[in-house]
Design a protein around this motif. Structure first.
Motif, PDB file in Angstrom:
ATOM      1  N   ARG A 120       0.845  -1.212   0.000  1.00 54.32           N
ATOM      2  CA  ARG A 120       0.000   0.000   0.000  1.00 54.32           C
ATOM      3  C   ARG A 120       0.876   1.256   0.000  1.00 54.32           C
ATOM      4  O   ARG A 120       0.569   2.237  -0.680  1.00 54.32           O
ATOM      5  N   PHE A 121       1.922   1.208   0.778  1.00 55.09           N
ATOM      6  CA  PHE A 121       2.825   2.359   0.841  1.00 55.09           C
ATOM      7  C   PHE A 121       3.347   2.692  -0.555  1.00 55.09           C
ATOM      8  O   PHE A 121       3.291   3.853  -0.985  1.00 55.09           O
ATOM      9  N   LEU A 122       3.839   1.693  -1.258  1.00 52.18           N
ATOM     10  CA  LEU A 122       4.422   1.941  -2.580  1.00 52.18           C
ATOM     11  C   LEU A 122       3.370   2.313  -3.620  1.00 52.18           C
ATOM     12  O   LEU A 122       3.632   3.103  -4.526  1.00 52.18           O
ATOM     13  N   GLY A 123       2.179   1.750  -3.495  1.00 48.21           N
ATOM     14  CA  GLY A 123       1.168   1.969  -4.519  1.00 48.21           C
ATOM     15  C   GLY A 123       0.318   3.201  -4.340  1.00 48.21           C
ATOM     16  O   GLY A 123      -0.228   3.725  -5.305  1.00 48.21           O
ATOM     17  N   GLY A 124       0.222   3.686  -3.097  1.00 44.42           N
ATOM     18  CA  GLY A 124      -0.763   4.726  -2.864  1.00 44.42           C
ATOM     19  C   GLY A 124      -0.255   6.050  -2.359  1.00 44.42           C
ATOM     20  O   GLY A 124      -1.047   6.938  -2.052  1.00 44.42           O
ATOM     21  N   MET A 125       1.065   6.223  -2.246  1.00 43.50           N
ATOM     22  CA  MET A 125       1.556   7.477  -1.683  1.00 43.50           C
ATOM     23  C   MET A 125       1.295   8.670  -2.594  1.00 43.50           C
ATOM     24  O   MET A 125       1.043   9.768  -2.137  1.00 43.50           O
ATOM     25  N   GLU A 126       1.391   8.477  -3.897  1.00 43.10           N
ATOM     26  CA  GLU A 126       1.140   9.528  -4.880  1.00 43.10           C
ATOM     27  C   GLU A 126       1.984  10.778  -4.622  1.00 43.10           C
ATOM     28  O   GLU A 126       1.534  11.907  -4.746  1.00 43.10           O
ATOM     29  N   LEU A 127       3.220  10.531  -4.232  1.00 41.83           N
ATOM     30  CA  LEU A 127       4.163  11.632  -4.017  1.00 41.83           C
ATOM     31  C   LEU A 127       5.357  11.498  -4.955  1.00 41.83           C
ATOM     32  O   LEU A 127       6.457  11.946  -4.652  1.00 41.83           O
ATOM     33  N   ASN A 128       5.116  10.824  -6.099  1.00 42.13           N
ATOM     34  CA  ASN A 128       6.175  10.609  -7.082  1.00 42.13           C
ATOM     35  C   ASN A 128       7.375   9.875  -6.484  1.00 42.13           C
ATOM     36  O   ASN A 128       8.533  10.270  -6.670  1.00 42.13           O
ATOM     37  N   LEU A 129       7.075   8.807  -5.744  1.00 43.19           N
ATOM     38  CA  LEU A 129       8.115   7.949  -5.200  1.00 43.19           C
ATOM     39  C   LEU A 129       8.362   6.817  -6.184  1.00 43.19           C
ATOM     40  O   LEU A 129       7.461   6.047  -6.504  1.00 43.19           O
ATOM     41  N   LEU A 130       9.573   6.705  -6.658  1.00 41.12           N
ATOM     42  CA  LEU A 130       9.939   5.689  -7.635  1.00 41.12           C
ATOM     43  C   LEU A 130      10.752   4.606  -6.939  1.00 41.12           C
ATOM     44  O   LEU A 130      11.810   4.879  -6.382  1.00 41.12           O
ATOM     45  N   GLU A 146      19.342   7.373  14.119  1.00 38.25           N
ATOM     46  CA  GLU A 146      19.523   7.249  12.670  1.00 38.25           C
ATOM     47  C   GLU A 146      18.212   7.486  11.913  1.00 38.25           C
ATOM     48  O   GLU A 146      18.217   7.893  10.748  1.00 38.25           O
ATOM     49  N   ALA A 147      17.085   7.205  12.562  1.00 36.63           N
ATOM     50  CA  ALA A 147      15.785   7.317  11.893  1.00 36.63           C
ATOM     51  C   ALA A 147      15.313   8.771  11.865  1.00 36.63           C
ATOM     52  O   ALA A 147      15.315   9.463  12.886  1.00 36.63           O
ATOM     53  N   ASP A 148      14.895   9.222  10.693  1.00 32.51           N
ATOM     54  CA  ASP A 148      14.337  10.567  10.562  1.00 32.51           C
ATOM     55  C   ASP A 148      12.852  10.591  10.887  1.00 32.51           C
ATOM     56  O   ASP A 148      12.294  11.640  11.198  1.00 32.51           O
ATOM     57  N   LEU A 149      12.204   9.415  10.793  1.00 29.38           N
ATOM     58  CA  LEU A 149      10.771   9.348  11.022  1.00 29.38           C
ATOM     59  C   LEU A 149      10.422   7.956  11.542  1.00 29.38           C
ATOM     60  O   LEU A 149      10.866   6.950  10.988  1.00 29.38           O
ATOM     61  N   LEU A 150       9.633   7.901  12.624  1.00 29.08           N
ATOM     62  CA  LEU A 150       9.154   6.656  13.212  1.00 29.08           C
ATOM     63  C   LEU A 150       7.632   6.654  13.150  1.00 29.08           C
ATOM     64  O   LEU A 150       6.993   7.579  13.665  1.00 29.08           O
ATOM     65  N   VAL A 151       7.051   5.633  12.521  1.00 24.77           N
ATOM     66  CA  VAL A 151       5.604   5.610  12.314  1.00 24.77           C
ATOM     67  C   VAL A 151       5.057   4.222  12.646  1.00 24.77           C
ATOM     68  O   VAL A 151       5.398   3.242  11.970  1.00 24.77           O
ATOM     69  N   GLY A 152       4.226   4.143  13.686  1.00 21.96           N
ATOM     70  CA  GLY A 152       3.560   2.895  14.027  1.00 21.96           C
ATOM     71  C   GLY A 152       2.286   2.723  13.222  1.00 21.96           C
ATOM     72  O   GLY A 152       1.813   3.664  12.564  1.00 21.96           O
ATOM     73  N   PRO A 153       1.686   1.516  13.248  1.00 20.77           N
ATOM     74  CA  PRO A 153       0.499   1.238  12.436  1.00 20.77           C
ATOM     75  C   PRO A 153      -0.652   2.215  12.643  1.00 20.77           C
ATOM     76  O   PRO A 153      -1.354   2.557  11.690  1.00 20.77           O
ATOM     77  N   GLU A 154      -0.851   2.684  13.859  1.00 16.79           N
ATOM     78  CA  GLU A 154      -1.985   3.573  14.105  1.00 16.79           C
ATOM     79  C   GLU A 154      -1.827   4.928  13.412  1.00 16.79           C
ATOM     80  O   GLU A 154      -2.810   5.647  13.203  1.00 16.79           O
ATOM     81  N   ASP A 155      -0.599   5.253  13.022  1.00 14.09           N
ATOM     82  CA  ASP A 155      -0.343   6.542  12.367  1.00 14.09           C
ATOM     83  C   ASP A 155      -0.173   6.423  10.848  1.00 14.09           C
ATOM     84  O   ASP A 155       0.203   7.399  10.193  1.00 14.09           O
ATOM     85  N   TYR A 156      -0.460   5.244  10.270  1.00 14.69           N
ATOM     86  CA  TYR A 156      -0.322   5.090   8.822  1.00 14.69           C
ATOM     87  C   TYR A 156      -1.167   6.100   8.042  1.00 14.69           C
ATOM     88  O   TYR A 156      -0.722   6.569   6.982  1.00 14.69           O
ATOM     89  N   PRO A 157      -2.372   6.456   8.500  1.00 16.89           N
ATOM     90  CA  PRO A 157      -3.133   7.467   7.742  1.00 16.89           C
ATOM     91  C   PRO A 157      -2.403   8.806   7.610  1.00 16.89           C
ATOM     92  O   PRO A 157      -2.699   9.590   6.705  1.00 16.89           O
ATOM     93  N   LYS A 158      -1.463   9.065   8.505  1.00 20.63           N
ATOM     94  CA  LYS A 158      -0.720  10.328   8.458  1.00 20.63           C
ATOM     95  C   LYS A 158       0.501  10.259   7.543  1.00 20.63           C
ATOM     96  O   LYS A 158       1.185  11.273   7.343  1.00 20.63           O
ATOM     97  N   LEU A 159       0.794   9.088   6.989  1.00 20.42           N
ATOM     98  CA  LEU A 159       2.028   8.917   6.225  1.00 20.42           C
ATOM     99  C   LEU A 159       2.200   9.932   5.088  1.00 20.42           C
ATOM    100  O   LEU A 159       3.296  10.482   4.916  1.00 20.42           O
ATOM    101  N   PRO A 160       1.177  10.195   4.269  1.00 18.43           N
ATOM    102  CA  PRO A 160       1.386  11.169   3.191  1.00 18.43           C
ATOM    103  C   PRO A 160       1.846  12.531   3.709  1.00 18.43           C
ATOM    104  O   PRO A 160       2.767  13.140   3.148  1.00 18.43           O
ATOM    105  N   HIS A 161       1.208  13.002   4.770  1.00 23.46           N
ATOM    106  CA  HIS A 161       1.585  14.304   5.323  1.00 23.46           C
ATOM    107  C   HIS A 161       3.001  14.254   5.913  1.00 23.46           C
ATOM    108  O   HIS A 161       3.798  15.186   5.713  1.00 23.46           O
TER     109      HIS A 161
END
Length: 436
Positions: free
Chosen positions: A26-36, A99-114
């Motif tokens: 889902r991450f790769l298919g639906g981000m729509e932020l021109n991620l190749l 080392e991590a610039d961003l940490l995202v747990g499952p409950e915050d997946y809806p916020k991933l695009p932002h």
């Protein structure tokens, strides 16, 4: 919907279970932020590690991979760690993993695009869909896919962190699942494997897993439907009879039983009928079904007598496929405070004994298949011998069971062909084409 005009290369690795695989797709298919997507972490602008962390060994594997990827990332590249690891230690991980610039747990997946738009300084699309509605870019071969039918779990097994990491059970609506499965089938998927933390807990507006399977079977392009992670308590004669009567549902069922000792099952918090009786009923309700289970050795309080009950159960149940793992105490589960820990040396010995028993059983079951014909889904060339095609029968689930190898004439990949078993090993088969 249009995102930023600049493309960013993203390297993504999914660790752990099939459910993580779906989230990564889902991450790769639906981000729509021109991620190749790229397969080279050294050239990526964004490195994404989808982690598993339900036991300590999975945590170590996740951290090792994070450090490995971080060691080759180019200047200015960003590192996103998602999945169960951020959910496991949300307050301390930021300090322990700078080392991590961003940490995202499952409950915050809806916020991933932002979150990612801000991380990469790109523009969001005009509309952001709910995470479960994002289209998927498959990481599996195009002829098979996983379908996650729910998230989270309401069970409270004494050893398990999953409810704390993934939250309570949330089922996906029937129409949403049928739509996603239909899209996958239109794009070439022949085998769809249903997964969840608790597959048999799926209920939606009076419908149950049998209704879902029947609806999915109506999708013309789908050929095989497979059921994984079926919690044993909800496996009733009515449900199994309904599922077994659906032609596209392959005769295969994965049910994590964990143990056979009544005492240990009570301590684990896993109520239900005796496992051997359930196995006998399942084979009566679903003739010819191949059963897979997972078992735990070394749970606190497991005596030699308890272990012998487990070993006897393996001998009598005669599973086609079986996995074993050792108990690992986790700080946030009830079993971490249970007395009478089993020494690691004893755990390893017990694990090896169960695996040895199962290997002999699997070899004997496979031996009875010599000379018989089966449908085989061809999967691609063997990594050990590129000229030999591999595949799987209905009793071999993707990524967890054995493989089938073709002798003689080789079929194309991504087809279901008829083949005859010519020789066997404990877990793998060799077949020859019965027809093209």
């Amino acid at each position: 919907m249009a995102g930023s005009e600049k493309q960013h290369l993203v390297f993504l690795v999914s660790l752990g279970c099939a459910k993580n695989q779906v989230d990564s797709e889902r991450f790769l298919g639906g981000m729509e932020l021109n991620l190749l997507p790229t397969t080279d972490p050294a050239e990526a602008d964004l490195l994404v590690i989808n982690t598993c962390a339900f036991i300590e060994s999975a945590v170590r594997e996740s951290l090792d991979y994070i450090f490995e990827v971080n060691s080759v990332r180019k200047p200015g590249a960003k590192l996103l760690v998602m999945g169960c690891l951020p959910a496991r230690e949300p307050l301390t991980l930021a300090e322990e993993l700078p080392e991590a610039d961003l940490l995202v747990g499952p409950e915050d997946y809806p916020k991933l695009p932002h979150l990612i738009a801000s991380l990469l300084s790109v523009k969001l699309p005009s509309e952001v869909l709910p995470f479960e509605s994002w289209p998927r870019k498959l990481g599996t071969p195009p002829w098979r896919a996983f379908l996650k039918i729910s998230e989270g779990c309401n069970r409270r097994c004494a050893y398990c962190l999953i409810p704390g990491l993934r939250g309570p059970l949330v089922v996906r609506p029937m129409d949403e699942l049928l739509s996603e499965a239909g899209t996958l089938a239109e794009n070439g998927v022949l085998e769809l494997t249903l997964v969840a933390q608790d597959l048999t807990a799926w209920q939606y507006r009076g419908l149950d897993l049998g209704d879902l399977a029947a609806g999915l079977a109506e999708i013309k392009e789908l050929r095989w439907l497979r059921l994984m992670y079926a919690y044993p308590k909800n496996l009733t004669e009515k449900l199994i009879g309904r599922i077994a009567g659906i032609d596209k549902v392959v005769p295969y069922l994965d049910l994590p039983l964990q143990h056979a000792s009544p005492k240990i099952l009570r301590r684990m918090g896993r109520p239900g009928q005796p496992p051997l009786k359930l196995v006998e009923k399942l084979r009566k309700w679903w003739p010819g079904v191949a059963l897979r289970t997972t078992l735990m050795v070394g749970f606190p309080g497991e005596t030699e007598e308890d272990f012998e009950l487990l070993a006897d159960f393996v001998r009598e149940a005669r599973f086609e496929n079986l996995g074993v793992f050792k108990f690992e105490p986790e700080d946030k589960v009830r079993a971490s405070s249970f007395p009478n820990r089993v020494p690691l040396r004893s755990q390893k010995k017990r694990e090896a004994e169960i695996l040895g028993l199962q290997k002999a059983i699997s070899r004997e079951i496979n031996g009875q298949r010599v000379g018989r014909e089966f449908d085989v889904l061809t999967e691609g060339a063997s990594p050990d011998s590129p000229l030999v095609m591999t595949g799987r029968t209905v009793f071999q689930a993707p990524e967890v069971d054995g493989l089938t190898y073709f002798d003689g004439e080789q079929p194309d990949s991504g087809r279901i062909v008829r083949a005859t078993v010519v020789k066997v090993q404990a877990y793998d088969l060799a077949v020859s084409l019965a027809e093209l």
